[in-house]
Design a protein around this motif. Structure first.
Motif, short mmCIF file in Angstrom:
data_model
loop_
_atom_site.label_atom_id
_atom_site.label_comp_id
_atom_site.label_asym_id
_atom_site.label_seq_id
_atom_site.Cartn_x
_atom_site.Cartn_y
_atom_site.Cartn_z
N ALA A 94 26.31 -6.62 36.81
CA ALA A 94 27.55 -7.02 37.47
C ALA A 94 28.69 -6.44 36.63
CB ALA A 94 27.66 -8.54 37.53
N ALA A 95 29.83 -6.19 37.31
CA ALA A 95 30.92 -5.50 36.62
C ALA A 95 31.74 -6.46 35.77
CB ALA A 95 31.81 -4.82 37.64
N ALA A 96 31.90 -6.14 34.49
CA ALA A 96 32.64 -6.98 33.56
C ALA A 96 34.05 -6.44 33.37
CB ALA A 96 31.91 -6.99 32.22
N PRO A 97 35.04 -7.33 33.05
CA PRO A 97 36.39 -6.84 32.76
C PRO A 97 36.40 -6.02 31.46
CG PRO A 97 36.26 -9.25 32.51
CD PRO A 97 34.93 -8.80 33.01
N ASP A 98 35.62 -6.43 30.49
CA ASP A 98 35.43 -5.73 29.22
C ASP A 98 34.00 -5.99 28.79
OD1 ASP A 98 38.15 -4.81 28.41
OD2 ASP A 98 38.58 -6.97 28.63
N ILE A 99 33.56 -5.28 27.77
CA ILE A 99 32.19 -5.54 27.29
C ILE A 99 32.20 -6.85 26.50
CG2 ILE A 99 30.29 -4.67 25.88
CD1 ILE A 99 31.50 -1.82 26.44
N PRO A 100 31.47 -7.88 26.98
CA PRO A 100 31.50 -9.18 26.30
C PRO A 100 31.01 -9.08 24.84
CG PRO A 100 30.52 -9.39 28.50
CD PRO A 100 30.65 -7.91 28.20
N ALA A 101 31.83 -9.65 23.93
CA ALA A 101 31.51 -9.59 22.50
C ALA A 101 30.12 -10.15 22.17
CB ALA A 101 32.59 -10.31 21.70
N PRO A 102 29.71 -11.28 22.79
CA PRO A 102 28.38 -11.82 22.45
C PRO A 102 27.24 -10.84 22.76
CG PRO A 102 29.62 -13.40 23.77
CD PRO A 102 30.41 -12.14 23.77
N LEU A 103 27.44 -10.01 23.81
CA LEU A 103 26.38 -9.05 24.16
C LEU A 103 26.28 -7.96 23.09
CD1 LEU A 103 26.79 -8.65 28.04
CD2 LEU A 103 25.36 -10.26 26.74
N LYS A 104 27.44 -7.52 22.58
CA LYS A 104 27.43 -6.53 21.49
C LYS A 104 26.70 -7.10 20.27
CE LYS A 104 31.83 -4.27 22.58
NZ LYS A 104 33.19 -4.02 22.10
N GLU A 105 26.98 -8.37 19.99
CA GLU A 105 26.35 -9.01 18.82
C GLU A 105 24.85 -9.12 18.98
OE1 GLU A 105 28.32 -12.79 18.47
OE2 GLU A 105 30.26 -11.76 18.20
N GLN A 106 24.39 -9.35 20.23
CA GLN A 106 22.96 -9.60 20.47
C GLN A 106 22.14 -8.32 20.62
OE1 GLN A 106 22.65 -12.66 23.61
NE2 GLN A 106 24.42 -13.64 22.68
N LEU A 107 22.80 -7.17 20.47
CA LEU A 107 22.09 -5.88 20.55
C LEU A 107 21.62 -5.48 19.15
CD1 LEU A 107 21.44 -3.56 22.58
CD2 LEU A 107 23.63 -2.52 21.91
N LYS A 108 20.36 -5.04 19.07
CA LYS A 108 19.79 -4.59 17.78
C LYS A 108 20.49 -3.32 17.31
CE LYS A 108 14.95 -5.87 18.02
NZ LYS A 108 13.59 -5.43 18.32
N PRO A 109 20.61 -3.12 15.99
CA PRO A 109 21.01 -1.80 15.51
C PRO A 109 20.02 -0.76 16.06
CG PRO A 109 21.02 -3.39 13.72
CD PRO A 109 20.39 -4.08 14.89
N GLY A 110 20.52 0.34 16.57
CA GLY A 110 19.65 1.32 17.22
C GLY A 110 19.48 1.03 18.71
N GLY A 111 20.07 -0.07 19.17
CA GLY A 111 19.89 -0.50 20.56
C GLY A 111 20.85 0.16 21.53
N VAL A 112 20.55 0.00 22.83
CA VAL A 112 21.36 0.61 23.89
C VAL A 112 21.72 -0.47 24.91
CG1 VAL A 112 21.34 2.27 25.81
CG2 VAL A 112 20.24 2.88 23.63
N MET A 113 22.99 -0.48 25.34
CA MET A 113 23.42 -1.37 26.42
C MET A 113 24.02 -0.53 27.54
SD MET A 113 26.29 -4.49 26.60
CE MET A 113 26.40 -4.59 24.88
N VAL A 114 23.69 -0.88 28.79
CA VAL A 114 24.31 -0.21 29.93
C VAL A 114 25.03 -1.29 30.75
CG1 VAL A 114 23.92 1.12 32.04
CG2 VAL A 114 22.62 1.66 29.97
N ILE A 115 26.32 -1.06 31.00
CA ILE A 115 27.15 -2.10 31.62
C ILE A 115 28.28 -1.47 32.45
CG2 ILE A 115 28.41 -2.27 29.39
CD1 ILE A 115 29.07 -5.18 30.13
N PRO A 116 28.45 -1.92 33.71
CA PRO A 116 29.61 -1.46 34.48
C PRO A 116 30.85 -2.22 34.04
CG PRO A 116 27.99 -2.62 35.88
CD PRO A 116 27.61 -2.86 34.46
N VAL A 117 31.94 -1.51 33.79
CA VAL A 117 33.18 -2.13 33.34
C VAL A 117 34.31 -1.72 34.28
CG1 VAL A 117 34.87 -2.28 31.46
CG2 VAL A 117 32.44 -2.17 30.93
N GLY A 118 35.07 -2.71 34.76
CA GLY A 118 36.21 -2.37 35.61
C GLY A 118 36.63 -3.53 36.49
N ASP A 119 37.61 -3.25 37.36
CA ASP A 119 38.21 -4.28 38.18
C ASP A 119 37.32 -4.72 39.33
OD1 ASP A 119 40.52 -4.66 36.79
OD2 ASP A 119 41.57 -3.02 37.81
N VAL A 120 37.59 -5.93 39.83
CA VAL A 120 36.91 -6.47 40.98
C VAL A 120 37.33 -5.70 42.24
CG1 VAL A 120 36.60 -8.55 42.38
CG2 VAL A 120 36.98 -8.75 39.93
N GLY A 121 36.41 -5.39 43.10
CA GLY A 121 36.75 -4.80 44.39
C GLY A 121 37.03 -3.31 44.35
#
Lengths: 163, 70
Positions: A94-121
């Motif tokens: 789901a599209a986030a306004p920004d990358i949520p800080a807790p998700l960055k924290e929960q990613l392992k060093p060497g890890g990869v996150m894929v996230i849609p970022v932007g406005d609603v609609g």
């Protein structure tokens, strides 16, 4: 998204937004393939804020035979799921306004996150974020996408009813 | 079981081949997972006939399931 995630057998994956459970099950077949011995299996934890959908996803995952590799949890996924952290891979469906800080924290060093970022609609930008071994964050733009909005504490501030 | 009779495994395979042809699906493990986990198993009954169309589909509660290329 599965190509962008660079998934490997054995990965522990967090998905934010289970929906039907389909995406999580395709990931499970990559990180915990049916033709690989179970001791090498990874696992998918998938979060769903809407109780009815969490139940729908759980039932689908079970019927498709993936309940031993996919765990559906009903909670505010914008906060991640610290209990099982850290994760090799995180994807947000789901599209986030920004990358949520807790998700960055929960990613392992060497890890990869894929996230849609932007406005609603509108169209959003699919971001691939890498956390380096020395905990630096490197972001890459993978192009335009259109997703439903991420809601919850770190989601979009829109009126929302779960049920 | 009326709706299920609309389903054709061939349609899903045709979609996968098209996504491979477009360069969207590349790695053997991702392609294998798409073949083994058809989207139709995860849809509400009224959406199953559309499982092999490359679009997001409604799953209730105002939410959608990803398009296969997603």
């Amino acid at each position: 998204m599965n190509e962008a995630l660079e998934l490997e057998v054995g990965h522990k994956v967090l998905e934010v937004g289970a929906g039907s459970g389909w995406h999580a099950s395709t990931i499970a077949e990559i990180v915990a393939p049916s033709d690989v011995s179970k001791d090498r299996w990874g696992h998918v934890f998938t979060l769903e804020i809407i109780p009815k959908l969490a139940e729908f996803a759980r039932r689908n995952v079970e019927q498709a035979g993936y309940s031993d590799r996919v765990t559906v949890i009903c909670c505010d996924g914008s906060e991640g799921y610290p209990k099982e952290a850290p994760y090799d891979r995180i994807l947000v469906t789901a599209a986030a306004p920004d990358i949520p800080a807790p998700l960055k924290e929960q990613l392992k060093p060497g890890g990869v996150m894929v996230i849609p970022v932007g406005d609603v609609g509108f169209y959003q930008t699919l971001i691939r974020l890498r956390k380096t071994e020395d905990n630096r964050i490197v972001e890459e733009d993978l192009g335009g996408v259109a997703f439903v909005p991420l809601v919850g504490k770190y989601g979009h501030r829109i009126k929302w009813r779960y049920y | 079981m009326g709706v299920v009779s609309f389903l054709s495994e061939g349609d899903w395979e045709r979609l996968i081949r098209s996504l491979i042809g477009q360069g969207i699906l590349k790695s053997p493990r991702v392609i294998r997972a798409m073949r083994l986990v058809p989207r139709s198993l995860f849809l509400p009954d009224d959406q199953r006939p559309y499982a092999a169309i490359d679009m997001p589909l409604p799953i209730g509660e105002g939410q959608t399931v990803s398009a296969p290329q997603g």
